[in-house]
Design a protein around this motif. Structure first.
Motif, short mmCIF file in Angstrom:
data_model
loop_
_atom_site.label_atom_id
_atom_site.label_comp_id
_atom_site.label_asym_id
_atom_site.label_seq_id
_atom_site.Cartn_x
_atom_site.Cartn_y
_atom_site.Cartn_z
N VAL A 154 1.03 -1.12 -0.05
CA VAL A 154 -0.06 -0.19 -0.08
C VAL A 154 0.96 1.14 0.05
N GLN A 187 -1.29 3.00 -2.65
CA GLN A 187 -2.56 2.68 -2.93
C GLN A 187 -3.29 3.19 -1.84
N PHE A 245 -5.81 3.42 1.62
CA PHE A 245 -5.70 2.38 2.82
C PHE A 245 -6.93 1.60 2.68
N SER A 246 -8.08 2.11 2.04
CA SER A 246 -9.47 1.22 2.15
C SER A 246 -9.17 0.03 1.12
N VAL A 274 -7.27 -2.73 1.57
CA VAL A 274 -7.40 -3.99 2.40
C VAL A 274 -8.60 -4.22 2.84
N GLU A 275 -9.73 -3.27 2.84
CA GLU A 275 -11.23 -3.85 3.25
C GLU A 275 -11.77 -4.17 1.77
N GLN A 276 -11.42 -4.17 0.78
CA GLN A 276 -12.08 -4.32 -0.69
C GLN A 276 -12.10 -5.87 -0.76
N THR A 304 -7.61 -4.17 9.03
CA THR A 304 -8.64 -3.07 8.83
C THR A 304 -7.57 -1.81 8.08
N ARG A 305 -8.42 -0.93 7.62
CA ARG A 305 -7.44 0.22 7.12
C ARG A 305 -6.97 1.02 8.29
N LEU A 361 -3.98 -0.59 9.43
CA LEU A 361 -2.63 -0.27 8.30
C LEU A 361 -2.34 1.08 8.38
N ARG A 362 -3.07 1.88 8.86
CA ARG A 362 -2.76 3.49 9.11
C ARG A 362 -1.98 3.63 10.40
#
Length: 114
Positions: A4, A9, A11-12, A14-16, A34-35, A38-39
């Motif tokens: 990412v 990319q 952050f969202s 990873v939730e797609q 989750t985003r 990740l953040r």
């Protein structure tokens, strides 16, 4: 996290659902983050790198060294900074980069490593 951050990319990602399917196809027991997680991980890595950068600002001389090695038929190259803390006179080191190499440890491969 690297995919990412280095691939710029969102952050969202990873939730797609398609991304989740892709990852679980690669690793059946993969735990998806989750985003928010990740953040937080990217923020922590950024703070750590900024702390290393700040520590290096107050030092007059910094030595760097490069090393390469192989583990389980994979080759790696790294760059490390070596310095002495001006206040405590403690020797310090910081890993600046580490990357997998493609191929053997030949001059051509090492010279073209980014």
């Amino acid at each position: 996290m690297k995919y990412v951050a280095q691939g710029l990319q969102p952050f969202s990602l990873v939730e797609q659902e398609p991304f989740k399917v892709f990852v679980t196809d690669l690793l059946l027991n993969a735990k998806m983050m989750t985003r928010v997680t990740l953040r937080s991980m990217i923020d922590d890595a950024s703070k750590e790198m900024k702390a290393v950068t700040e520590a290096m600002r107050g030092v007059d001389h910094i030595a760097t060294t490069t090393d390469c090695w192989s583990v389980r038929r994979r080759s790696f190259i790294s760059v490390t900074a070596l310095l002495t803390d001006p206040d405590s006179l403690q020797r310090c080191s910081a890993a600046l980069a580490c990357k997998q190499l493609r191929g053997s440890h030949t001059f051509d491969v090492l010279a073209s490593a980014p």
